[in-house]
Scaffold this active site. Structure first.
Site, PDB file in Angstrom:
ATOM      1  N   ASP A 270      16.040  52.097  74.839  1.00  0.00           N
ATOM      2  CA  ASP A 270      16.182  50.717  74.367  1.00  0.00           C
ATOM      3  C   ASP A 270      15.443  49.718  75.259  1.00  0.00           C
ATOM      4  OD1 ASP A 270      17.760  51.646  72.342  1.00  0.00           O
ATOM      5  OD2 ASP A 270      19.563  50.529  72.906  1.00  0.00           O
TER       6      ASP A 270
ATOM      7  N   TYR B  90      31.500  58.478  59.194  1.00  0.00           N
ATOM      8  CA  TYR B  90      31.445  59.935  59.325  1.00  0.00           C
ATOM      9  C   TYR B  90      32.456  60.405  60.351  1.00  0.00           C
ATOM     10  CZ  TYR B  90      28.094  58.350  62.954  1.00  0.00           C
ATOM     11  OH  TYR B  90      27.477  57.685  63.984  1.00  0.00           O
TER      12      TYR B  90
ATOM     13  N   ARG C 219      29.613  58.855  70.990  1.00  0.00           N
ATOM     14  CA  ARG C 219      28.693  58.566  72.095  1.00  0.00           C
ATOM     15  C   ARG C 219      29.267  59.034  73.433  1.00  0.00           C
ATOM     16  NH1 ARG C 219      27.651  54.945  76.176  1.00  0.00           N
ATOM     17  NH2 ARG C 219      25.451  54.470  76.562  1.00  0.00           N
TER      18      ARG C 219
ATOM     19  N   GLU D 213      22.988  53.430  88.289  1.00  0.00           N
ATOM     20  CA  GLU D 213      23.715  52.836  87.159  1.00  0.00           C
ATOM     21  C   GLU D 213      24.562  51.659  87.659  1.00  0.00           C
ATOM     22  OE1 GLU D 213      24.189  53.037  83.753  1.00  0.00           O
ATOM     23  OE2 GLU D 213      25.798  51.572  84.042  1.00  0.00           O
ATOM     24  N   GLN D 214      24.519  50.566  86.892  1.00  0.00           N
ATOM     25  CA  GLN D 214      25.265  49.379  87.325  1.00  0.00           C
ATOM     26  C   GLN D 214      26.790  49.541  87.254  1.00  0.00           C
ATOM     27  OE1 GLN D 214      24.248  46.104  84.728  1.00  0.00           O
ATOM     28  NE2 GLN D 214      25.119  47.074  82.929  1.00  0.00           N
TER      29      GLN D 214
HETATM   30  C1  LIG Z   1      28.492  51.033  76.635  1.00  0.00           C
HETATM   31  C2  LIG Z   1      27.617  51.386  75.462  1.00  0.00           C
HETATM   32  C3  LIG Z   1      28.206  51.823  74.266  1.00  0.00           C
HETATM   33  C4  LIG Z   1      27.418  52.106  73.161  1.00  0.00           C
HETATM   34  N1  LIG Z   1      28.015  52.543  72.019  1.00  0.00           N
HETATM   35  C5  LIG Z   1      27.258  52.873  70.954  1.00  0.00           C
HETATM   36  C6  LIG Z   1      27.861  53.330  69.746  1.00  0.00           C
HETATM   37  O1  LIG Z   1      29.057  53.416  69.628  1.00  0.00           O
HETATM   38  N2  LIG Z   1      27.055  53.651  68.694  1.00  0.00           N
HETATM   39  C7  LIG Z   1      25.696  53.551  68.778  1.00  0.00           C
HETATM   40  O2  LIG Z   1      24.986  53.862  67.807  1.00  0.00           O
HETATM   41  N3  LIG Z   1      25.096  53.121  69.913  1.00  0.00           N
HETATM   42  C8  LIG Z   1      25.843  52.780  70.998  1.00  0.00           C
HETATM   43  N4  LIG Z   1      25.241  52.319  72.129  1.00  0.00           N
HETATM   44  C9  LIG Z   1      23.775  52.168  72.139  1.00  0.00           C
HETATM   45  C10 LIG Z   1      23.084  53.474  72.264  1.00  0.00           C
HETATM   46  O3  LIG Z   1      23.698  54.299  73.222  1.00  0.00           O
HETATM   47  C11 LIG Z   1      21.659  53.152  72.684  1.00  0.00           C
HETATM   48  O4  LIG Z   1      21.082  52.276  71.761  1.00  0.00           O
HETATM   49  C12 LIG Z   1      20.785  54.372  72.700  1.00  0.00           C
HETATM   50  O5  LIG Z   1      21.488  55.517  73.051  1.00  0.00           O
HETATM   51  C13 LIG Z   1      19.626  54.179  73.683  1.00  0.00           C
HETATM   52  O6  LIG Z   1      20.068  54.508  74.966  1.00  0.00           O
HETATM   53  P1  LIG Z   1      19.505  53.883  76.288  1.00  0.00           P
HETATM   54  O7  LIG Z   1      19.876  54.870  77.345  1.00  0.00           O
HETATM   55  O8  LIG Z   1      18.111  53.478  76.143  1.00  0.00           O
HETATM   56  O9  LIG Z   1      20.335  52.546  76.495  1.00  0.00           O
HETATM   57  P2  LIG Z   1      21.872  52.334  76.764  1.00  0.00           P
HETATM   58  O10 LIG Z   1      22.680  53.379  76.106  1.00  0.00           O
HETATM   59  O11 LIG Z   1      22.139  50.915  76.442  1.00  0.00           O
HETATM   60  O12 LIG Z   1      22.045  52.553  78.334  1.00  0.00           O
HETATM   61  C14 LIG Z   1      21.542  51.652  79.300  1.00  0.00           C
HETATM   62  C15 LIG Z   1      22.268  51.926  80.610  1.00  0.00           C
HETATM   63  O13 LIG Z   1      21.662  51.122  81.630  1.00  0.00           O
HETATM   64  C16 LIG Z   1      22.681  50.508  82.384  1.00  0.00           C
HETATM   65  N5  LIG Z   1      22.129  49.284  82.956  1.00  0.00           N
HETATM   66  C17 LIG Z   1      21.824  48.137  82.311  1.00  0.00           C
HETATM   67  N6  LIG Z   1      21.337  47.221  83.178  1.00  0.00           N
HETATM   68  C18 LIG Z   1      21.315  47.837  84.389  1.00  0.00           C
HETATM   69  C19 LIG Z   1      20.924  47.404  85.690  1.00  0.00           C
HETATM   70  N7  LIG Z   1      20.443  46.182  85.903  1.00  0.00           N
HETATM   71  N8  LIG Z   1      21.040  48.280  86.716  1.00  0.00           N
HETATM   72  C20 LIG Z   1      21.525  49.542  86.516  1.00  0.00           C
HETATM   73  N9  LIG Z   1      21.936  49.985  85.312  1.00  0.00           N
HETATM   74  C21 LIG Z   1      21.820  49.146  84.264  1.00  0.00           C
HETATM   75  C22 LIG Z   1      23.791  50.272  81.368  1.00  0.00           C
HETATM   76  O14 LIG Z   1      25.039  50.077  81.992  1.00  0.00           O
HETATM   77  C23 LIG Z   1      23.738  51.557  80.554  1.00  0.00           C
HETATM   78  O15 LIG Z   1      24.491  52.581  81.133  1.00  0.00           O
HETATM   79  C24 LIG Z   1      25.997  51.981  73.252  1.00  0.00           C
HETATM   80  C25 LIG Z   1      25.407  51.557  74.454  1.00  0.00           C
HETATM   81  C26 LIG Z   1      26.196  51.263  75.556  1.00  0.00           C
HETATM   82  C27 LIG Z   1      25.557  50.820  76.853  1.00  0.00           C
END
Ligand SMILES: Cc1cc2nc3c(=O)[nH]c(=O)nc-3n(C[C@H](O)[C@H](O)[C@H](O)COP(=O)(O)OP(=O)(O)OC[C@H]3O[C@@H](n4cnc5c(N)ncnc54)[C@H](O)[C@@H]3O)c2cc1C
Length: 405
Positions: A312, A232, A122, A48-49
């Site tokens: 995502d 909510y 979250r 994780e970054q």
């Molecule tokens: C800080 C944050 C807050 C959020 N808050 C909300 C919210 O309040 N409500 C909502 O509906 N959705 C929120 N989201 C979005 C939601 O969590 C995501 O759309 C969904 O859960 C999909 O999750 P994901 O794990 O695919 O992506 P994400 O939740 O975006 O997680 C991606 C992770 O990868 C890490 N990352 C990115 N680039 C790198 C790299 N180069 N090297 C290492 N690590 C890296 C990021 O720091 C993050 O921890 C948030 C996302 C983040 C990152």
């Protein structure tokens, strides 16, 4: 090829169990995948970054399809304790505040789909996932490791990080969110596109709501003209979470950490009913954020060699169906089941993408279409037949823990 003798099958399984699986990104998707893989005996490392896992974000929806997945990795009891389970949900008229559609929740989702419908902060979900992953392996999450590059051959993937660390993995899963660097390397650098939507996100401690003010019901969406809203309760009913959308250009920062002025938000929603202003105005200044909503087109393929994408990074989606987190959670459990079922990495990744890409793409595209339903100025004529939401689309009727992989 004929059936493999039993001892050879066991040998393959043991080899698969020893596979070094590296996940990039400890968001909701990456951590759920880590937990689901650990639960099946795989050793994983999540890079994780961020230097620490901080309290960022506001509310998320966990529809039954996501709850099934989280229950399958042992988080059912924690969810039942921490998440909110709305009794009803409504669609409201933006100008009158009147209920246009009333939906039963409570026990009904469990009866109909086998799992509850929850709403959760979250950060609470993120914490419970990180705690569970670390309980299985205290060193599984490597913070302060920003992924910068990879190269692969038929046998391994070399991965590098901004801090100078270099590792070799058998397989890499890019769970690094909408701005995924892993996706850029696999499929070419294409920046996420601004969608012309700004969202404000706020959390209001319920004791700050005006005296006698009633949330009718506490869980609701509101339809407007180029604007919409969802609100909510989270944190055992102590915080009201809202997200307020406006079609608006001129500001395009994609970040979850940009503060906004409550006055800006109130001005944007000035023609909305006073019942909305009541809670918007009560937002503490430090709990009001805004972000510019970005999007990417569906990919025709996620996996290249020994590297694939999840959450995502694979399929960012607009928030109008509330399925972004749920879809990443679904991916995570299906990925782990694919590794458990397969006898090679290639087979595992094929099973994963084969089981997931069509559904994720469908939700991605349906999330775009939902914008017009919510913000297309239909409030005066909005009825249950207009309400073609995620449940209507059949998205709740899916169990990632049992679906064919
Ligand atoms: C800080 C944050 C807050 C959020 N808050 C909300 C919210 O309040 N409500 C909502 O509906 N959705 C929120 N989201 C979005 C939601 O969590 C995501 O759309 C969904 O859960 C999909 O999750 P994901 O794990 O695919 O992506 P994400 O939740 O975006 O997680 C991606 C992770 O990868 C890490 N990352 C990115 N680039 C790198 C790299 N180069 N090297 C290492 N690590 C890296 C990021 O720091 C993050 O921890 C948030 C996302 C983040 C990152």
């Amino acid at each position: 090829m004929g059936a493999l003798p039993e001892e050879l099958k066991l040998g393959f399984r043991k080899l698969m169990r020893d596979v070094k699986i590296v996940l990039i990104g400890a968001g909701i998707g990456g951590l759920t995948a880590a937990l689901a893989l650990q639960a099946r005996g795989f050793k994983v490392a999540v890079y994780e970054q961020a230097p620490q896992l901080a309290e960022v974000g506001a509310g998320l929806t966990l529809s039954p399809n996501a709850t099934h997945a989280l229950e399958s990795v042992g988080l059912g009891p924690t969810l039942a304790r921490v998440a909110s389970r709305p009794e009803r949900q409504a669609v409201l008229h933006y100008r009158t505040g009147q209920v246009l559609v009333d939906l039963e929740r409570g026990d009904l989702p469990k009866k109909k789909y086998g799992a509850d419908y929850y709403q959760i902060h979250r950060a609470d979900l993120h914490t419970m996932l990180a705690d569970a992953v670390r309980a299985n392996d205290p060193d599984a999450i490597k913070l302060h490791h920003a992924f910068v590059g990879l190269s692969q051959n038929a046998n391994a993937v070399d991965v590098t990080f901004a801090n100078g660390v270099a590792i070799t993995a058998d397989v890499v899963i890019g769970c690094d969110g909408i701005k995924s660097a892993v996706r850029d390397i696999l499929w070419g650098k294409v920046a996420p596109r601004f969608t012309g939507n700004i969202a404000w996100r706020g959390l209001v401690p319920v004791e700050r709501l005006p005296k006698g003010f009633k949330l009718n019901p506490p869980s609701a969406a509101a339809v407007g003209v180029k604007h919409s809203m969802a609100r909510y309760l989270v944190r055992n009913g102590t915080m009201l979470n809202y997200v307020a959308f406006a079609e608006k250009t001129g500001w395009e920062v994609e970040s979850w950490a940009v503060r906004s002025e409550v006055s800006e938000l109130l001005a944007e929603f000035a023609d909305w009913h006073e019942s909305f202003h009541a809670f918007l105005a009560a937002t503490p200044p430090e709990l009001c954020f805004k972000w510019a909503i970005h999007d990417r087109d569906p990919l025709p393929q996620w996996t290249k060699g020994r590297v694939t994408l999840l959450g995502d990074a694979a399929h960012p989606m607009l928030p109008f169906l509330g399925m972004g987190a749920a879809s990443g959670i679904e991916d995570a459990v299906v990925l782990a089941r694919a590794f458990q079922a397969a006898q090679s990495i290639d087979e595992a990744l094929k099973r994963y993408e084969g089981a997931r890409r069509e559904r994720a793409t469908f939700i991605q595209l349906a999330s775009r279409e939902a914008q017009a339903r919510l913000q297309g100025g239909k409030a005066d004529t909005y009825t249950k037949t207009e309400h073609k939401n995620e449940e209507f689309l059949g998205l709740f009727n899916y169990n990632p823990a049992t679906v064919a992989v």
